[in-house]
Design a protein around this motif. Structure first.
Motif, PDB file in Angstrom:
ATOM      1  N   ALA A  25       0.830  -1.207   0.000  1.00 28.27           N
ATOM      2  CA  ALA A  25       0.000   0.000   0.000  1.00 28.27           C
ATOM      3  C   ALA A  25       0.861   1.252   0.000  1.00 28.27           C
ATOM      4  O   ALA A  25       0.562   2.230  -0.704  1.00 28.27           O
ATOM      5  CB  ALA A  25      -0.922  -0.007   1.218  1.00 28.27           C
ATOM      6  N   ARG A  26       1.950   1.235   0.754  1.00 30.82           N
ATOM      7  CA  ARG A  26       2.832   2.396   0.831  1.00 30.82           C
ATOM      8  C   ARG A  26       3.485   2.690  -0.520  1.00 30.82           C
ATOM      9  O   ARG A  26       3.630   3.852  -0.913  1.00 30.82           O
ATOM     10  CB  ARG A  26       3.920   2.151   1.881  1.00 30.82           C
ATOM     11  N   LEU A  27       3.869   1.644  -1.230  1.00 28.98           N
ATOM     12  CA  LEU A  27       4.571   1.812  -2.502  1.00 28.98           C
ATOM     13  C   LEU A  27       3.630   1.862  -3.704  1.00 28.98           C
ATOM     14  O   LEU A  27       4.082   2.075  -4.834  1.00 28.98           O
ATOM     15  CB  LEU A  27       5.582   0.676  -2.692  1.00 28.98           C
ATOM     16  N   GLY A  28       2.342   1.654  -3.469  1.00 24.61           N
ATOM     17  CA  GLY A  28       1.397   1.665  -4.576  1.00 24.61           C
ATOM     18  C   GLY A  28       1.537   0.465  -5.493  1.00 24.61           C
ATOM     19  O   GLY A  28       1.333   0.564  -6.704  1.00 24.61           O
ATOM     20  N   LEU A  29       1.895  -0.697  -4.907  1.00 18.63           N
ATOM     21  CA  LEU A  29       2.094  -1.926  -5.672  1.00 18.63           C
ATOM     22  C   LEU A  29       1.089  -2.986  -5.221  1.00 18.63           C
ATOM     23  O   LEU A  29       0.618  -2.949  -4.078  1.00 18.63           O
ATOM     24  CB  LEU A  29       3.517  -2.466  -5.458  1.00 18.63           C
ATOM     25  N   LEU A 205      11.165   1.336   6.950  1.00 19.87           N
ATOM     26  CA  LEU A 205      12.493   0.895   6.519  1.00 19.87           C
ATOM     27  C   LEU A 205      12.448   0.266   5.127  1.00 19.87           C
ATOM     28  O   LEU A 205      13.286   0.549   4.279  1.00 19.87           O
ATOM     29  CB  LEU A 205      13.059  -0.109   7.523  1.00 19.87           C
ATOM     30  N   ILE A 206      11.462  -0.599   4.911  1.00 21.30           N
ATOM     31  CA  ILE A 206      11.364  -1.283   3.624  1.00 21.30           C
ATOM     32  C   ILE A 206      11.032  -0.286   2.505  1.00 21.30           C
ATOM     33  O   ILE A 206      11.612  -0.343   1.415  1.00 21.30           O
ATOM     34  CB  ILE A 206      10.321  -2.401   3.681  1.00 21.30           C
ATOM     35  N   ALA A 207      10.118   0.619   2.786  1.00 22.29           N
ATOM     36  CA  ALA A 207       9.757   1.602   1.774  1.00 22.29           C
ATOM     37  C   ALA A 207      10.932   2.500   1.416  1.00 22.29           C
ATOM     38  O   ALA A 207      11.175   2.794   0.245  1.00 22.29           O
ATOM     39  CB  ALA A 207       8.583   2.448   2.273  1.00 22.29           C
ATOM     40  N   ALA A 208      11.703   2.903   2.429  1.00 17.91           N
ATOM     41  CA  ALA A 208      12.881   3.738   2.180  1.00 17.91           C
ATOM     42  C   ALA A 208      13.916   2.970   1.369  1.00 17.91           C
ATOM     43  O   ALA A 208      14.528   3.514   0.436  1.00 17.91           O
ATOM     44  CB  ALA A 208      13.477   4.205   3.508  1.00 17.91           C
ATOM     45  N   ALA A 209      14.123   1.692   1.712  1.00 15.71           N
ATOM     46  CA  ALA A 209      15.082   0.890   0.980  1.00 15.71           C
ATOM     47  C   ALA A 209      14.629   0.666  -0.466  1.00 15.71           C
ATOM     48  O   ALA A 209      15.447   0.690  -1.394  1.00 15.71           O
ATOM     49  CB  ALA A 209      15.271  -0.467   1.675  1.00 15.71           C
ATOM     50  N   ALA A 210      13.330   0.462  -0.657  1.00  9.55           N
ATOM     51  CA  ALA A 210      12.810   0.259  -2.012  1.00  9.55           C
ATOM     52  C   ALA A 210      13.049   1.474  -2.892  1.00  9.55           C
ATOM     53  O   ALA A 210      13.352   1.362  -4.078  1.00  9.55           O
ATOM     54  CB  ALA A 210      11.317  -0.064  -1.946  1.00  9.55           C
ATOM     55  N   ARG A 211      12.935   2.640  -2.306  1.00 11.17           N
ATOM     56  CA  ARG A 211      13.134   3.858  -3.083  1.00 11.17           C
ATOM     57  C   ARG A 211      14.610   4.129  -3.355  1.00 11.17           C
ATOM     58  O   ARG A 211      14.954   4.932  -4.227  1.00 11.17           O
ATOM     59  CB  ARG A 211      12.515   5.053  -2.345  1.00 11.17           C
ATOM     60  N   ALA A 212      15.487   3.437  -2.626  1.00 11.83           N
ATOM     61  CA  ALA A 212      16.922   3.646  -2.807  1.00 11.83           C
ATOM     62  C   ALA A 212      17.551   2.639  -3.763  1.00 11.83           C
ATOM     63  O   ALA A 212      18.701   2.803  -4.176  1.00 11.83           O
ATOM     64  CB  ALA A 212      17.629   3.565  -1.449  1.00 11.83           C
TER      65      ALA A 212
END
Length: 213
Positions: A25-29, A205-212
């Motif tokens: 939900a956070r990443l829109g996936l 943490l996961i969302a930040a890592a995904a964006r990096a």
């Protein structure tokens, strides 16, 4: 560049079924879990129950059979002398192959957050994919699992059995078909102890890592 695919490997009681959807939900996936055995069933032409019986995350699926076989005398998981009870006309490997194809199509298409099923191994060489492991000490995972089912009145001993059986089954599935240990931290970009960090922090943490990635 943000990752379009996140694979999450989670031990029992580590919150994979809640952290996964929250990350999606956070990443829109899309969150890709139950859709995998449903798609396998549609492709093979079997029932969903049959597909779940061969699924890597099923509570009573193929991983449980492999884990049980590993505890029998003179039985190995080398792919040669493991006895698998006859469960269907379709070979076990066909269900695994179909699962792999569906995960591959997900990665090729719109992406998603994929829970379990050796996603970190299958997509290890694919760029733009984040691999995450959720784990924690057994006693803390047991406490979390017991709290989650407290309303159902499930005895502590039964929760403990569920935890150990599920951990063994999921590990056996990955080891048998891919020769990998799902607990190996080298498979992941990020390993999180979700028994000590709150869910919201893990999702951050996961969302930040995904964006990096």
């Amino acid at each position: 560049m943000s990752a379009r695919v996140v694979t999450i490997s989670a031990t029992f009681g580590a919150g994979g079924s809640t952290v996964g959807p929250a990350v999606a939900a956070r990443l829109g996936l899309p969150f890709v879990d139950r859709a995998i055995p449903a798609a396998v069933a549609a492709e093979i032409g079997c029932t969903l129950d049959e597909a779940l019986a061969h699924d890597g995350r099923a509570a009573s699926g193929l991983g449980r059979i492999l884990a049980g076989a590993a505890r029998l005398p003179n039985v190995t998981l080398g792919g040669i002398d493991v006895y698998l009870p006859e469960r269907a006309i379709v070979p076990e490997e066909e269900f695994v192959t179909r699962t792999e194809r569906i995960i591959g199509r997900c990665a090729d298409g719109d992406g998603g957050v994929i829970l379990g099923r050796a996603g970190a191994v299958l997509l290890a060489e694919r760029p733009g994919v984040l691999h995450v492991r959720l784990d924690g000490p057994r006693d803390r995972r047991l406490a979390a699992a017991a709290a989650a089912v407290a309303a159902s009145g499930t005895p502590q001993r039964e929760v403990e059995r569920m935890l150990d059986d599920n951990d063994r089954a999921r590990a056996a599935y990955v080891k048998h078909f891919y020769g990998a240990d799902p607990a190996d931290p080298r498979l992941y970009h990020l390993v999180i102890d979700t028994t000590r960090l709150p869910e919201a922090a893990a999702v951050d943490l996961i969302a930040a890592a995904a964006r990096a990635v």
